[in-house]
Design an enzyme around this catalytic site. Structure first.
Site: not given
Ligand code: UD1
Length: 446
Positions: A33-34, A128, A133, A324, A416
Site C-alpha cells: 500500500k505505502n 489516522c 501528524r 504499523d 483501505r
Molecule cells: C508513514 C506511513 C504510516 C507509518 C509511518 C511510520 C504512509 C502513507 N504512511 O506515515 O503508515 O505509520 O510512516 O512508519 O506511508 N513527523 C514530524 N514532522 C513531519 C513529519 C513527521 O514531526 O513533518 C513525525 C511524526 O509525528 C511521527 C514521526 O515523525 O512521530 C514519523 O512520521 P512519518 O515517518 O513522517 O510518518 P508518515 O510518513 O506520515
C-alpha cells in the site's frame, strides 16, 4: 477477481468473524500500500506514460488514482493490479478537493507537483488519529529547495500554496526520521536543478521502491535505503517503463500474527523475508516456529501445547520494529505467559484501540507510550470498532482467535489497506464476512 463485488461498501458495514479455528494453508501477499501510494504520486512527475504492476486493489489506491485523474492524468486500469498511467495530460497544480483529505499519502502530490509544475496548491492531508501528524519537515525541505509558501504561517485556510521558480537542489537534514518527508523531498529533488542530499533519511522498504521506480523512469537517486540519499536533478523523466510494486510488509506481518494467534500453520508467499525480520525475530523469541524460504515464511507451533513467552518490543523506524505492526503484535502478546511490554516510539498516541481489545478480554495497562500487556487464556467474542486501519486488523486477529461471533465495525478502515482480506482469510479456513450495520460518517483517514 475483486471479492464481494455485489457488496455495497458505501453502506455502513462490519466484519462478522466466527473465531476459534486455527488458520491453515497458503496465502499470497499483495503489493505494498505505502509503496503504491508513493509511486502513483511519483508517476505524476514523469514526462511520458508508464505502467504499474502489482498495484493492490484497496480503497486508498482507488482514492489516489481518482485524485490523480482529477489533476488531468490519464489512468487506465488494464487488469485488477495493472494500471497504464499517462501524466502528460495533467492540466492543474491544484489538488484541494475533498479527496485530498481522505488519504494521508495525498501529501506526496506536493513534492510531485512541485517537481512537475514548480507549483503546488494542496489541502493539508488527514490522518489516522494516533497523535499529532505534522508535515513541518516536508515543508522545511521544500523551502530549502526554493519554494515560497512553505512556512507554517503561509498556510491559507488549510491549503498549502507552494511556488518554486527555480526549484533547486539543497542539503536537507531531517531532525526526525520521517518516511513522508523523505519521499516528498526525494520527489521534488528529482526534477530540481542541481544536487540534493537528504541526511537522516528514512530507510523503509517503500522508500527504496519509490526510488527504484523513479530511477527506472530516468531519475538519478543514490543511497535510498540508507540514511543519506543523494539526488541529481534531471530536466526530463522519460518514462515508457513498466514497474512492479514490492509486496506489502505490513500485510504479510498481519497474516503472520493471524496464523500464530489462532494456533495455525500458514505459509505466506510473495513476501521479502528480510523485511519481516523484526517481527520474525520477536515471534521466534516468543516460541513460534518461523521457517523462511526465498519469498515465503511459514508460521506454526511445534506442538499445540508449546508455551508462548512474553517479550518486550519497541517500535522504531526501519529496520526497527514497524509501528504499523504494533497493534497486531499486541494481540499476539496478549496470548503469551506473563507480562509483555510494547513501547510505541514513533507515534504519540497509538494505543486508542486498547479499550476495544479490552472488550475482547485483553488485560493491558497503558502508561504514556508504553503498554503493559498481561497474558490471558483466551480472547472472547465482542462487538468492537476498528479505530484505524492497523487497529482494525489487530481486532480481526483477536476475533479469529476468540470463540464465538465478533463484529468489527467501521470495517471500511480495514479495507483501505488490506486487499481481499475476506477471501484470503476464508481460504485459510476462517469464517468471516462483511455485514451491513447502522449508520456511520466516513471521516478523514490515512
Ligand atoms: C508513514 C506511513 C504510516 C507509518 C509511518 C511510520 C504512509 C502513507 N504512511 O506515515 O503508515 O505509520 O510512516 O512508519 O506511508 N513527523 C514530524 N514532522 C513531519 C513529519 C513527521 O514531526 O513533518 C513525525 C511524526 O509525528 C511521527 C514521526 O515523525 O512521530 C514519523 O512520521 P512519518 O515517518 O513522517 O510518518 P508518515 O510518513 O506520515
Amino acid at each position: 477477481m475483486a471479492e464481494d463485488k455485489e457488496f455495497n461498501r458505501s453502506r455502513p458495514y462490519a466484519y462478522e468473524v466466527v473465531g476459534g479455528t486455527p488458520l491453515k494453508g497458503d496465502i499470497e501477499i499483495s503489493g505494498s500500500k505505502n509503496a503504491a501510494l508513493g509511486i502513483i504520486a511519483a508517476a505524476m512527475m514523469v514526462d511520458g506514460p508508464c505502467t504499474l504492476e502489482n498495484v493492490p486493489d484497496i480503497s486508498d489506491v482507488h482514492v489516489m488514482m481518482e485524485l490523480c485523474r482529477s489533476l488531468g492524468a490519464t489512468i487506465d486500469q488494464i487488469d485488477l493490479h495493472t494500471y497504464a498511467i499517462d501524466p502528460t495530460t495533467i492540466n492543474t497544480y491544484k489538488a484541494s478537493g475533498a479527496l485530498v483529505s481522505r488519504i494521508r499519502a495525498s501529501y506526496y502530490l506536493m513534492g510531485a507537483l512541485l517537481g512537475r509544475c514548480h507549483k503546488a496548491s494542496i489541502r493539508l492531508p488527514g490522518g489516522c488519529n494516533f497523535g499529532q501528524r505534522p508535515i513541518d519537515l516536508h515543508l522545511k525541505a521544500f523551502q530549502l529547495m526554493g519554494a515560497r509558501g512553505a512556512r507554517p504561517t503561509d498556510i491559507d485556510s488549510g491549503i498549502v500554496n507552494l511556488n518554486a521558480e527555480p526549484l533547486h537542489g539543497a542539503k536537507i537534514y531531517l531532525d526526525i526520521v520521517s518516511v513522508g518527508a523523505t519521499i516528498n523531498a526525494m520527489l521534488a529533488a528529482c526534477k530540481a536543478e542541481g544536487k540534493t542530499e537528504i541526511i537522516n533519511a528514512a530507510k523503509e522498504p517503500h522508500i527504496v521502491d519509490v526510488a527504484n521506480f523513479l530511477n527506472s523512469m530516468g531519475a538519478k537517486i543514490k543511497g535510498a535505503g540508507t540514511d543519506l540519499i543523494k539526488i541529481t536533478g534531471v530536466p526530463v523523466l522519460p518514462g515508457h517503463f513498466t514497474y512492479s510494486i514490492i509486496p506489502d510488509q505490513i500485510e504479510a506481518g498481519t497474516y503472520m500474527v493471524a496464523a500464530a494467534v489462532t494456533g495455525g500453520d500458514v505459509t505466506i508467499h510473495n513476501l521479502i523475508p528480510t523485511h519481516m525480520e523484526p517481527l520474525s525475530a520477536k515471534m521466534r523469541e516468543m516460541g513460534y516456529q518461523i521457517d523462511e524460504g526465498d519469498e515465503c515464511i511459514r508460521v506454526y507451533k511445534n506442538s499445540p501445547d508449546d508455551e508462548i513467552w512474553s517479550t518486550s518490543v519497541k517500535t522504531s523506524p526501519y529496520p526497527g520494529f514497524p509501528t504499523d505492526l504494533q497493534p497486531q503484535t499486541v494481540v499476539l502478546l496478549c496470548t503469551a505467559e506473563g507480562q509483555s511490554r510494547m513501547h510505541e516510539n514513533v507515534w504519540q498516541n497509538r494505543f486508542q484501540y486498547v479499550p476495544e481489545l479490552a472488550k475482547m478480554g485483553a488485560n493491558i495497562n497503558v502508561y504514556e507510550r508504553i503498554a503493559w500487556v498481561n497474558g490471558i487464556d483466551k480472547f472472547r467474542a465482542a462487538r468492537v470498532e476498528a479505530t484505524d486501519l492497523r487497529a482494525g486488523a489487530a481486532l480481526v486477529c483477536a476475533a479469529l482467535a476468540a470463540e464465538g461471533t465478533s463484529h468489527i465495525t467501521q470495517a471500511y478502515r480495514i479495507d483501505r489497506g488490506y486487499e481481499h482480506i475476506v477471501s484470503k482469510l476464508t481460504a485459510l479456513g476462517a469464517t468471516i464476512k462483511r455485514v451491513y450495520v447502522e449508520e456511520y460518517t466516513e471521516d478523514t483517514e490515512a
